[in-house]
Design a protein around this motif. Structure first.
Motif, PDB file in Angstrom:
ATOM      1  N   ASP A  58      57.620  39.515  40.775  1.00  0.00           N
ATOM      2  CA  ASP A  58      58.367  39.166  39.563  1.00  0.00           C
ATOM      3  C   ASP A  58      57.879  37.872  38.919  1.00  0.00           C
ATOM      4  O   ASP A  58      58.205  37.591  37.768  1.00  0.00           O
ATOM      5  N   ASP A  59      57.122  37.058  39.654  1.00  0.00           N
ATOM      6  CA  ASP A  59      56.606  35.795  39.128  1.00  0.00           C
ATOM      7  C   ASP A  59      55.339  35.986  38.299  1.00  0.00           C
ATOM      8  O   ASP A  59      54.868  35.044  37.670  1.00  0.00           O
ATOM      9  N   ILE A  60      54.759  37.198  38.322  1.00  0.00           N
ATOM     10  CA  ILE A  60      53.454  37.448  37.712  1.00  0.00           C
ATOM     11  C   ILE A  60      53.617  38.318  36.467  1.00  0.00           C
ATOM     12  O   ILE A  60      54.272  39.355  36.516  1.00  0.00           O
ATOM     13  N   ASP A  61      53.018  37.889  35.360  1.00  0.00           N
ATOM     14  CA  ASP A  61      53.017  38.660  34.115  1.00  0.00           C
ATOM     15  C   ASP A  61      51.586  39.016  33.767  1.00  0.00           C
ATOM     16  O   ASP A  61      50.714  38.143  33.723  1.00  0.00           O
ATOM     17  N   LEU A  62      51.367  40.302  33.495  1.00  0.00           N
ATOM     18  CA  LEU A  62      50.065  40.798  33.044  1.00  0.00           C
ATOM     19  C   LEU A  62      50.235  41.409  31.667  1.00  0.00           C
ATOM     20  O   LEU A  62      51.152  42.197  31.451  1.00  0.00           O
ATOM     21  N   THR A  63      49.335  41.070  30.758  1.00  0.00           N
ATOM     22  CA  THR A  63      49.367  41.644  29.422  1.00  0.00           C
ATOM     23  C   THR A  63      47.947  41.991  29.016  1.00  0.00           C
ATOM     24  O   THR A  63      47.020  41.204  29.242  1.00  0.00           O
ATOM     25  N   LEU A  64      47.777  43.156  28.422  1.00  0.00           N
ATOM     26  CA  LEU A  64      46.481  43.578  27.896  1.00  0.00           C
ATOM     27  C   LEU A  64      46.623  43.687  26.384  1.00  0.00           C
ATOM     28  O   LEU A  64      47.464  44.420  25.888  1.00  0.00           O
ATOM     29  N   SER A  65      45.809  42.915  25.660  1.00  0.00           N
ATOM     30  CA  SER A  65      45.888  42.908  24.210  1.00  0.00           C
ATOM     31  C   SER A  65      44.515  42.626  23.622  1.00  0.00           C
ATOM     32  O   SER A  65      43.874  41.642  23.998  1.00  0.00           O
ATOM     33  N   GLU A  66      44.084  43.486  22.719  1.00  0.00           N
ATOM     34  CA  GLU A  66      42.827  43.307  21.990  1.00  0.00           C
ATOM     35  C   GLU A  66      41.645  43.010  22.920  1.00  0.00           C
ATOM     36  O   GLU A  66      40.852  42.112  22.675  1.00  0.00           O
ATOM     37  N   GLY A  67      41.562  43.758  24.015  1.00  0.00           N
ATOM     38  CA  GLY A  67      40.438  43.631  24.919  1.00  0.00           C
ATOM     39  C   GLY A  67      40.479  42.427  25.836  1.00  0.00           C
ATOM     40  O   GLY A  67      39.477  42.097  26.467  1.00  0.00           O
ATOM     41  N   THR A  68      41.619  41.763  25.919  1.00  0.00           N
ATOM     42  CA  THR A  68      41.759  40.606  26.795  1.00  0.00           C
ATOM     43  C   THR A  68      42.919  40.831  27.759  1.00  0.00           C
ATOM     44  O   THR A  68      44.029  41.143  27.339  1.00  0.00           O
ATOM     45  N   LEU A  69      42.643  40.660  29.047  1.00  0.00           N
ATOM     46  CA  LEU A  69      43.673  40.723  30.076  1.00  0.00           C
ATOM     47  C   LEU A  69      44.176  39.304  30.293  1.00  0.00           C
ATOM     48  O   LEU A  69      43.397  38.404  30.584  1.00  0.00           O
ATOM     49  N   ARG A  70      45.483  39.122  30.112  1.00  0.00           N
ATOM     50  CA  ARG A  70      46.090  37.803  30.320  1.00  0.00           C
ATOM     51  C   ARG A  70      46.945  37.861  31.569  1.00  0.00           C
ATOM     52  O   ARG A  70      47.812  38.718  31.696  1.00  0.00           O
ATOM     53  N   LEU A  71      46.700  36.928  32.468  1.00  0.00           N
ATOM     54  CA  LEU A  71      47.429  36.843  33.731  1.00  0.00           C
ATOM     55  C   LEU A  71      48.151  35.502  33.748  1.00  0.00           C
ATOM     56  O   LEU A  71      47.522  34.465  33.554  1.00  0.00           O
ATOM     57  N   GLU A  72      49.464  35.537  33.936  1.00  0.00           N
ATOM     58  CA  GLU A  72      50.247  34.306  34.029  1.00  0.00           C
ATOM     59  C   GLU A  72      51.155  34.414  35.235  1.00  0.00           C
ATOM     60  O   GLU A  72      51.774  35.452  35.458  1.00  0.00           O
TER      61      GLU A  72
END
Length: 138
Positions: A58-72
């Protein structure tokens, strides 16, 4: 008249990110607050592996947008009511990473798993779209 100045800033950040990633692949450049990752091109998919020890799913957020994977990733800082610290090196409570993918991926088929502090994201290659999608971690 010049274009949008934010486009210039974004292009500069992309260049810096590529230089940092290039330095990391050549042997150990670690940017404070960034997540160490391996990115493998298997031919059919990109396989991203990230070390995130001490985090919960639950502490990890993954987002895929416009060819970029963002990991927070973020967690609460641990405080001890009794005693005092003799050494305190584990104070970083958040980490992040942006990974630009060289080819579009099939967003609906992206999957992620988290086991013993290691996050694994599978991104199958195909024609992509401009929409962003949040990725569930199993």
């Amino acid at each position: 008249m010049r274009g949008n100045p934010f486009e210039d800033i974004e292009a500069m950040l992309d260049r810096v990110s590529q230089q940092v990633e290039s330095g990391m692949t050549s042997g150990g450049l670690q940017v404070p607050g960034s997540v160490p990752v391996d990115v493998v091109d298997t031919g059919e998919e990109y396989l991203v592996t990230a070390d995130l020890p001490g985090y919960e799913t639950d502490d990890i957020d993954l987002t895929l947008s416009e060819g970029t994977l963002r990991l927070e990733a973020g967690r609460e800082d641990e405080e001890y009511a009794e005693g005092r610290y003799l050494r305190r090196e584990r104070t970083r409570t958040s980490a992040n990473r942006r990974i630009r993918l060289p080819e579009p991926v099939e967003e609906e088929a992206v999957s992620a798993g988290y086991d013993e502090g290691v996050l694994t994201v599978r991104l199958p290659k195909v024609a992509g779209s401009d929409d962003s999608r949040e990725i569930d971690i199993e």
